[in-house]
Enzyme design. Structure first.
Site, PDB file in Angstrom:
ATOM      1  N   ASN A 115       0.801  -1.218   0.000  1.00  0.00           N
ATOM      2  CA  ASN A 115       0.000   0.000   0.000  1.00  0.00           C
ATOM      3  C   ASN A 115       0.840   1.277   0.000  1.00  0.00           C
ATOM      4  O   ASN A 115       0.370   2.329  -0.431  1.00  0.00           O
ATOM      5  CB  ASN A 115      -0.916  -0.014   1.229  1.00  0.00           C
ATOM      6  CG  ASN A 115      -1.590   1.321   1.446  1.00  0.00           C
ATOM      7  OD1 ASN A 115      -2.519   1.694   0.723  1.00  0.00           O
ATOM      8  ND2 ASN A 115      -1.132   2.064   2.448  1.00  0.00           N
TER       9      ASN A 115
ATOM     10  N   TYR B 198       3.916   9.849 -11.006  1.00  0.00           N
ATOM     11  CA  TYR B 198       3.084   8.890 -10.275  1.00  0.00           C
ATOM     12  C   TYR B 198       2.561   7.815 -11.224  1.00  0.00           C
ATOM     13  O   TYR B 198       2.660   6.613 -10.945  1.00  0.00           O
ATOM     14  CB  TYR B 198       1.926   9.636  -9.624  1.00  0.00           C
ATOM     15  CG  TYR B 198       0.898   8.771  -8.942  1.00  0.00           C
ATOM     16  CD1 TYR B 198       1.140   8.232  -7.686  1.00  0.00           C
ATOM     17  CD2 TYR B 198      -0.348   8.528  -9.541  1.00  0.00           C
ATOM     18  CE1 TYR B 198       0.181   7.456  -7.043  1.00  0.00           C
ATOM     19  CE2 TYR B 198      -1.307   7.762  -8.903  1.00  0.00           C
ATOM     20  CZ  TYR B 198      -1.035   7.225  -7.648  1.00  0.00           C
ATOM     21  OH  TYR B 198      -1.989   6.461  -7.021  1.00  0.00           O
TER      22      TYR B 198
ATOM     23  N   VAL C 120     -10.014   8.667  -2.640  1.00  0.00           N
ATOM     24  CA  VAL C 120     -10.325   8.407  -1.241  1.00  0.00           C
ATOM     25  C   VAL C 120      -9.939   9.601  -0.373  1.00  0.00           C
ATOM     26  O   VAL C 120      -8.898  10.241  -0.606  1.00  0.00           O
ATOM     27  CB  VAL C 120      -9.592   7.135  -0.755  1.00  0.00           C
ATOM     28  CG1 VAL C 120      -9.930   6.825   0.696  1.00  0.00           C
ATOM     29  CG2 VAL C 120      -9.956   5.943  -1.650  1.00  0.00           C
TER      30      VAL C 120
END
Length: 228
Positions: free
Chosen positions: A85, A152, A184
């Protein structure tokens, strides 16, 4: 899933990673909460009910990954589930991206998962069980006009490629998949994001607890396969 299984979650002292830890603990797994800052990790772990403990783990540092693997081995802890993660989110447009910014993105978003897979997946193969979840992004998809934001997206596209390579390098009893959590509400996603950390974590937890007949080598969002 048996409570004898242990999950290691990287970048887990906050946000999606912390939600994954809590939901996996709720599902009956033992959880190792990986955090660059051990004290922050310990505080985060203390807020979760169930067998959760923190370990210092900076995936951008190969020595840190090796040290974490050594400590777990010495403690007799085997990692059955790996959730990669940890990530960073540089947003500069392409011609403003420095070589260092791209290198930093690759170090965390790609090489971090490469290192943890090399450290922990061979044990899964030997024991006949394993689940690997790489937290990626639609920003790395090649089917939506190319990776974006550049530093990214390039790293996440490479993480998707790594997912396929690892999946093709192990037997089917080790499931290796990538997923996009969506937008999120975290420090990375910002306050305006529509999804809660629990909602962002849902697909990762589902993939981390797949049955023996579950998929491998796929890319998911909202528990549905999406294009690479």
């Amino acid at each position: 899933m048996s409570s004898s299984h242990t999950a290691l979650v990287t970048g887990a002292n906050r946000g999606i990673g912390l939600a994954v830890c809590r939901l996996l603990a709720d599902s009956g797994l033992d959880v190792v909460l990986g955090s660059r800052d051990l004290e922050r990790g310990r505080r985060a772990a203390a807020g979760i009910k169930g067998p959760v403990r923190a370990e210092q783990l900076d995936v951008a540092d190969p020595d840190s990954v090796r040290a974490c693997a050594d400590r777990l081995a010495e403690a007799g802890t085997v990692v059955d589930v790996l959730v990669n993660n940890a990530g960073i989110y540089p947003t500069e447009p392409f011609f403003a991206v420095s070589e260092q910014v791209l290198a930093d993105s690759l170090q965390v978003n790609l090489l971090g998962a490469f290192r943890t897979c090399q450290a922990f997946v061979p044990g899964m193969v030997e024991r006949g069980y394993g689940r690997v979840v790489n937290v990626s992004s639609t920003g790395g998809q090649l089917t939506r006009g190319g990776p974006n934001p550049p530093a990214y997206g390039i790293a996440k596209a490479a993480l998707n490629a790594l997912t396929l390579v690892v999946a093709n390098s192990v037997p089917d009893h080790v499931k290796v998949n990538a997923m996009c959590p969506g937008w999120v509400r975290t420090d990375m996603g910002g306050r305006g994001a529509p999804l809660t950390p629990d909602q962002g974590a849902d697909t990762a937890v589902w993939l981390a607890t797949l049955t023996e007949h579950g998929p491998t080598g796929k890319f998911f969002q909202d528990r549905r396969v999406i294009a690479w």
